[in-house]
Design a protein around this motif. Sequence first.
Motif, PDB file in Angstrom:
ATOM      1  N   GLY A   6       0.503  -1.102   0.080  1.00 29.55           N
ATOM      2  CA  GLY A   6      -0.117   0.070   0.020  1.00 29.55           C
ATOM      3  C   GLY A   6       1.289   1.244  -0.211  1.00 29.55           C
ATOM      4  O   GLY A   6       0.180   2.305  -0.649  1.00 29.55           O
ATOM      5  N   LYS A   7       2.228   1.085   0.060  1.00 31.39           N
ATOM      6  CA  LYS A   7       3.054   2.747  -0.110  1.00 31.39           C
ATOM      7  C   LYS A   7       3.529   2.238  -0.929  1.00 31.39           C
ATOM      8  O   LYS A   7       3.798   1.989  -1.989  1.00 31.39           O
ATOM      9  N   ARG A   8       3.893   4.301  -1.725  1.00 23.17           N
ATOM     10  CA  ARG A   8       3.972   4.842  -3.084  1.00 23.17           C
ATOM     11  C   ARG A   8       5.346   5.203  -2.772  1.00 23.17           C
ATOM     12  O   ARG A   8       5.578   5.884  -2.098  1.00 23.17           O
ATOM     13  N   ALA A   9       6.378   4.563  -3.527  1.00 21.34           N
ATOM     14  CA  ALA A   9       7.830   4.715  -3.094  1.00 21.34           C
ATOM     15  C   ALA A   9       8.387   5.223  -4.448  1.00 21.34           C
ATOM     16  O   ALA A   9       8.456   4.921  -5.664  1.00 21.34           O
ATOM     17  N   PHE A  10       9.113   6.631  -4.542  1.00 19.83           N
ATOM     18  CA  PHE A  10       9.522   6.807  -5.704  1.00 19.83           C
ATOM     19  C   PHE A  10      11.283   6.655  -5.410  1.00 19.83           C
ATOM     20  O   PHE A  10      11.977   7.383  -4.508  1.00 19.83           O
ATOM     21  N   VAL A  11      12.020   6.549  -6.317  1.00 19.64           N
ATOM     22  CA  VAL A  11      13.420   6.171  -6.113  1.00 19.64           C
ATOM     23  C   VAL A  11      14.406   7.092  -7.607  1.00 19.64           C
ATOM     24  O   VAL A  11      14.142   6.778  -8.881  1.00 19.64           O
ATOM     25  N   SER A  12      15.223   8.381  -7.597  1.00 16.89           N
ATOM     26  CA  SER A  12      15.897   8.901  -7.943  1.00 16.89           C
ATOM     27  C   SER A  12      16.962   8.649  -8.131  1.00 16.89           C
ATOM     28  O   SER A  12      17.688   7.309  -7.967  1.00 16.89           O
ATOM     29  N   GLY A  13      17.188   8.599  -9.227  1.00 17.25           N
ATOM     30  CA  GLY A  13      18.082   7.740 -10.540  1.00 17.25           C
ATOM     31  C   GLY A  13      18.398   6.636 -10.126  1.00 17.25           C
ATOM     32  O   GLY A  13      19.528   5.827  -9.667  1.00 17.25           O
ATOM     33  N   ALA A  31       5.830  -2.305  -2.869  1.00 13.83           N
ATOM     34  CA  ALA A  31       4.942  -0.892  -2.744  1.00 13.83           C
ATOM     35  C   ALA A  31       4.567  -0.630  -3.884  1.00 13.83           C
ATOM     36  O   ALA A  31       5.707  -1.941  -4.829  1.00 13.83           O
ATOM     37  N   GLN A  32       4.601   0.581  -4.111  1.00 12.39           N
ATOM     38  CA  GLN A  32       4.309   0.894  -6.601  1.00 12.39           C
ATOM     39  C   GLN A  32       5.283   1.332  -6.139  1.00 12.39           C
ATOM     40  O   GLN A  32       5.196   2.542  -5.418  1.00 12.39           O
ATOM     41  N   VAL A  33       6.257   1.540  -6.987  1.00 12.42           N
ATOM     42  CA  VAL A  33       7.282   1.558  -7.084  1.00 12.42           C
ATOM     43  C   VAL A  33       7.445   2.952  -8.266  1.00 12.42           C
ATOM     44  O   VAL A  33       6.737   1.632  -9.352  1.00 12.42           O
ATOM     45  N   TRP A  34       7.674   4.068  -7.994  1.00 11.19           N
ATOM     46  CA  TRP A  34       8.123   4.735  -9.349  1.00 11.19           C
ATOM     47  C   TRP A  34      10.018   5.071  -9.783  1.00 11.19           C
ATOM     48  O   TRP A  34      10.638   5.233  -8.264  1.00 11.19           O
ATOM     49  N   VAL A  35      10.482   4.376 -11.057  1.00 12.33           N
ATOM     50  CA  VAL A  35      12.395   4.510 -11.196  1.00 12.33           C
ATOM     51  C   VAL A  35      12.598   5.895 -12.211  1.00 12.33           C
ATOM     52  O   VAL A  35      10.955   6.363 -12.443  1.00 12.33           O
ATOM     53  N   ASN A  36      13.531   6.248 -11.610  1.00 12.10           N
ATOM     54  CA  ASN A  36      13.101   7.858 -12.363  1.00 12.10           C
ATOM     55  C   ASN A  36      14.879   7.770 -13.224  1.00 12.10           C
ATOM     56  O   ASN A  36      15.944   7.048 -12.424  1.00 12.10           O
ATOM     57  N   GLY A  41      13.013   6.635 -22.810  1.00 11.90           N
ATOM     58  CA  GLY A  41      13.673   4.709 -23.533  1.00 11.90           C
ATOM     59  C   GLY A  41      14.429   3.846 -22.213  1.00 11.90           C
ATOM     60  O   GLY A  41      13.921   2.871 -21.874  1.00 11.90           O
ATOM     61  N   LYS A  42      15.106   4.065 -21.690  1.00 12.96           N
ATOM     62  CA  LYS A  42      15.985   3.247 -20.245  1.00 12.96           C
ATOM     63  C   LYS A  42      14.893   3.401 -19.226  1.00 12.96           C
ATOM     64  O   LYS A  42      14.701   2.022 -18.551  1.00 12.96           O
ATOM     65  N   VAL A  43      14.007   4.225 -18.601  1.00 14.11           N
ATOM     66  CA  VAL A  43      13.214   4.200 -18.039  1.00 14.11           C
ATOM     67  C   VAL A  43      12.295   2.976 -18.117  1.00 14.11           C
ATOM     68  O   VAL A  43      11.889   2.875 -17.272  1.00 14.11           O
ATOM     69  N   GLY A  44      12.009   3.134 -19.709  1.00 15.70           N
ATOM     70  CA  GLY A  44      10.390   2.569 -19.903  1.00 15.70           C
ATOM     71  C   GLY A  44      10.442   1.333 -20.227  1.00 15.70           C
ATOM     72  O   GLY A  44      10.262   0.046 -19.125  1.00 15.70           O
ATOM     73  N   ALA A  45      12.219   0.816 -20.215  1.00 18.17           N
ATOM     74  CA  ALA A  45      12.487  -0.990 -20.208  1.00 18.17           C
ATOM     75  C   ALA A  45      12.940  -1.052 -18.998  1.00 18.17           C
ATOM     76  O   ALA A  45      12.283  -2.370 -18.482  1.00 18.17           O
ATOM     77  N   VAL A  46      13.815   0.198 -17.491  1.00 15.65           N
ATOM     78  CA  VAL A  46      13.868  -0.836 -16.224  1.00 15.65           C
ATOM     79  C   VAL A  46      11.821  -1.144 -15.478  1.00 15.65           C
ATOM     80  O   VAL A  46      12.421  -2.005 -14.869  1.00 15.65           O
ATOM     81  N   ALA A  47      11.787  -0.155 -16.087  1.00 15.90           N
ATOM     82  CA  ALA A  47      10.321  -0.111 -15.568  1.00 15.90           C
ATOM     83  C   ALA A  47       9.603  -1.845 -15.743  1.00 15.90           C
ATOM     84  O   ALA A  47       9.065  -2.140 -14.992  1.00 15.90           O
ATOM     85  N   ALA A  48       9.852  -2.255 -17.135  1.00 14.48           N
ATOM     86  CA  ALA A  48       9.170  -2.820 -17.453  1.00 14.48           C
ATOM     87  C   ALA A  48       9.577  -4.920 -17.456  1.00 14.48           C
ATOM     88  O   ALA A  48       9.130  -5.142 -16.302  1.00 14.48           O
ATOM     89  N   GLU A  49      11.391  -4.329 -17.382  1.00  8.94           N
ATOM     90  CA  GLU A  49      11.862  -5.353 -16.818  1.00  8.94           C
ATOM     91  C   GLU A  49      11.666  -6.121 -14.959  1.00  8.94           C
ATOM     92  O   GLU A  49      11.615  -6.837 -14.367  1.00  8.94           O
ATOM     93  N   LEU A  50      11.434  -4.693 -14.466  1.00  8.58           N
ATOM     94  CA  LEU A  50      11.011  -4.672 -12.934  1.00  8.58           C
ATOM     95  C   LEU A  50       9.309  -5.136 -12.477  1.00  8.58           C
ATOM     96  O   LEU A  50       9.498  -5.467 -11.421  1.00  8.58           O
ATOM     97  N   GLY A  51       8.607  -5.044 -13.532  1.00  8.08           N
ATOM     98  CA  GLY A  51       7.449  -4.685 -13.296  1.00  8.08           C
ATOM     99  C   GLY A  51       6.956  -3.336 -12.297  1.00  8.08           C
ATOM    100  O   GLY A  51       5.650  -3.930 -11.552  1.00  8.08           O
ATOM    101  N   VAL A  52       7.174  -2.203 -12.896  1.00  8.46           N
ATOM    102  CA  VAL A  52       6.678  -0.985 -11.743  1.00  8.46           C
ATOM    103  C   VAL A  52       6.560   0.275 -12.756  1.00  8.46           C
ATOM    104  O   VAL A  52       6.515  -0.230 -14.028  1.00  8.46           O
TER     105      VAL A  52
END
Length: 256
Positions: A6-13, A31-36, A41-52
């Motif tokens: 239920g927690k939302r997390a943002f991780v810079s870089g 957690a529901q996570v946002w990568v940055n 393109g790289k952000v989208g690829a990593v997000a897809a790989e991690l399922g976030v």
Amino acid sequence: MSSLEGKRAFVSGSTQGIGRAIAERLAADGAQVWVNGREEGKVGAVAAELGVSGIAADVSTPEGVAAVVAELPEIDVLVNNLGIFAATPLLEIEDDAWQRFWDVNVMSAVRLSRAYAPGMRDRGWGRLLFLASDSAVVTPTEMVHYGVTKTALLAVSRGFAQTFAGTGVTANTVMAGPTHTEGVEDFVRSLVGDELPWDEAQRKFIAEHRPTSLIGRLIEPAEIASLVAYLASEESSATTGGALRVDGGYVNHILP
């Protein structure tokens, strides 16, 4: 394993290295996570790989932080991981390099924390985390400007902890020791050469350049992520205003 359901997390870089490992661990803990990162393109690829989820923005700038907050107005856990380093003799560090390191390593954390902490306070719960380094207390001669920014993060973190005392919002710094990331691997090779197998190269680097390490090797990013996961969790409610070391014993004194 701590629960962040239920927690939302943002991780810079967080498209590689320690940041990516932290994002992966927080997601594994629920957690529901946002990568940055800066590159969409790289952000989208990593997000897809991690399922976030992911947000592409340069958070070393006010405009980048504003873009993140516009897309993600509320979070529960902020991990200020973004950072750069480079080995440069002190007298050769020009003003623009000093400013660049300050904007990336310090002001990104200040701006993101300033944007998100009030909402955490209003909701009665939040975690502000700052990724520093052993260089915060053991100034590296080969990159003084980097060490200065990491020392500054200790004060920034403590300042947020004091400002939000008693609100349910905690702020802590994680002081990571020499860690096996893509950038550090290049750094190690620049100092010990390309001839040795990696395991031998990293141990040679530690023995010659970080001899106070008690584990005799580089730390893996997942080991840093484990401490971050604890500090992001409910279980860490009495831990705030601190600088916690996960440095393999490299820093040769008891207190930070």
